[in-house]
Design a protein around this motif. Sequence first.
Motif, mmCIF file in Angstrom:
data_model
loop_
_atom_site.group_PDB
_atom_site.id
_atom_site.type_symbol
_atom_site.label_atom_id
_atom_site.label_comp_id
_atom_site.label_asym_id
_atom_site.label_seq_id
_atom_site.Cartn_x
_atom_site.Cartn_y
_atom_site.Cartn_z
ATOM 1 N N LYS B 116 -4.819 11.446 -0.627
ATOM 2 C CA LYS B 116 -5.877 10.446 -0.748
ATOM 3 C C LYS B 116 -7.105 11.036 -1.409
ATOM 4 C CE LYS B 116 -4.238 6.705 0.987
ATOM 5 N NZ LYS B 116 -4.073 5.515 0.208
ATOM 6 N N VAL B 117 -7.454 12.261 -0.993
ATOM 7 C CA VAL B 117 -8.630 12.891 -1.589
ATOM 8 C C VAL B 117 -8.421 13.068 -3.081
ATOM 9 C CG1 VAL B 117 -9.951 15.005 -1.688
ATOM 10 C CG2 VAL B 117 -9.355 14.052 0.504
ATOM 11 N N GLN B 118 -7.188 13.480 -3.456
ATOM 12 C CA GLN B 118 -6.884 13.654 -4.874
ATOM 13 C C GLN B 118 -7.017 12.332 -5.619
ATOM 14 O OE1 GLN B 118 -2.940 14.948 -5.457
ATOM 15 N NE2 GLN B 118 -3.414 16.214 -7.212
ATOM 16 N N PHE B 119 -6.446 11.272 -5.023
ATOM 17 C CA PHE B 119 -6.498 9.947 -5.642
ATOM 18 C C PHE B 119 -7.936 9.528 -5.885
ATOM 19 C CE2 PHE B 119 -5.109 5.828 -6.711
ATOM 20 C CZ PHE B 119 -5.894 4.912 -6.042
ATOM 21 N N VAL B 120 -8.764 9.670 -4.842
ATOM 22 C CA VAL B 120 -10.159 9.241 -4.981
ATOM 23 C C VAL B 120 -10.884 10.076 -6.020
ATOM 24 C CG1 VAL B 120 -12.329 9.014 -3.772
ATOM 25 C CG2 VAL B 120 -10.253 8.353 -2.643
ATOM 26 N N THR B 121 -10.590 11.390 -6.041
ATOM 27 C CA THR B 121 -11.242 12.240 -7.038
ATOM 28 C C THR B 121 -10.857 11.801 -8.436
ATOM 29 O OG1 THR B 121 -10.806 13.985 -5.447
ATOM 30 C CG2 THR B 121 -11.808 14.635 -7.505
ATOM 31 N N GLU B 122 -9.562 11.464 -8.637
ATOM 32 C CA GLU B 122 -9.151 11.007 -9.962
ATOM 33 C C GLU B 122 -9.911 9.757 -10.376
ATOM 34 O OE1 GLU B 122 -4.914 10.389 -10.157
ATOM 35 O OE2 GLU B 122 -4.618 12.479 -9.580
ATOM 36 N N GLN B 123 -10.050 8.788 -9.436
ATOM 37 C CA GLN B 123 -10.769 7.558 -9.764
ATOM 38 C C GLN B 123 -12.212 7.874 -10.120
ATOM 39 O OE1 GLN B 123 -9.077 4.679 -9.988
ATOM 40 N NE2 GLN B 123 -7.331 5.909 -9.406
#
Lengths: 122, 171
Positions: B116-123
């Motif tokens: 999730k942290v990775q996903f949010v960072t990508e966004q």
Amino acid sequence: MAEEIQRKLQKELEVLSGVQKEYHKAMAQKQQLDSQLNENKAVKEELMLLKKDAEVFKLIGPVLVKQDLEDARQNVAKRMEYINKEIKRTDTHISGLENKQESLQENLNKLKNDLGKLKIKA
Amino acid sequence: MATISSAPAPGMQQIDLSKLNLPQLAQLKQQLDQELNVFQDSLQTLKMAQGKFVESGESVDKITPETKGKTILVPLTESMYVPGTIADAENVIIDIGTGYYAQKDIDGARDYFKRKVQFVTEQMEKIQMMGIEKSKAREAICMIMEMKIQAQAQAQAQAQGQSQSQKATRS
């Protein structure tokens, strides 16, 4: 003659502002649907990653109710289908509103030109 | 995001900035300002979400097999807690969205929060890129506006000079 055009202009302006409000509402709805779709996509992926024996719960009011994994997956898939349909519907609504806006704008411009010509003659 | 689409839609044409006059440029600049504000707000929200996921990930780390049987305080309401014991230190139940909760083991949970942290960072990165493009466009508009204002001022000065010289020659 000029007054008539003035009145027509006024009415067209009102119609245009009504259409614009509807357009903004439709855009807001589309954004909401988009975000719902994304959330459901994320849930679907998570459910796919779960092993067969993992437990899934659904929040119904203040209660976490145990769900069957397959049922939950199907539920989310159905919800996504529904949201996709809603998005398509809203998209057609939005392009319809865009076209209306364009034609109303053209009418307005024509009326303004006519009014300008009349004023020049007078 | 804003009601103005921030990605180039297939129906949009390239507008030559130098062809627009001042009020139109001002309007366009205002539009871009609004979009940039929306980007800032989105970045803030994403940052908060990122923080929450990181916190959750760290909390999961605290529930180790040694904590099994330890006393904890369980919140019943905002201001009332009851003492309890950790019965299961192997699994946690995670909110995965749209009202669904999934039970995962500690490793799975840690992995979930990392993802999730990775996903949010990508966004966040995506939005930052879009924000940079928009501010570049806004700067270009500002420059052209200044040029136009200068050109206008010069034209006015010339016109005044001409009319003055005409007056002078007549009199």
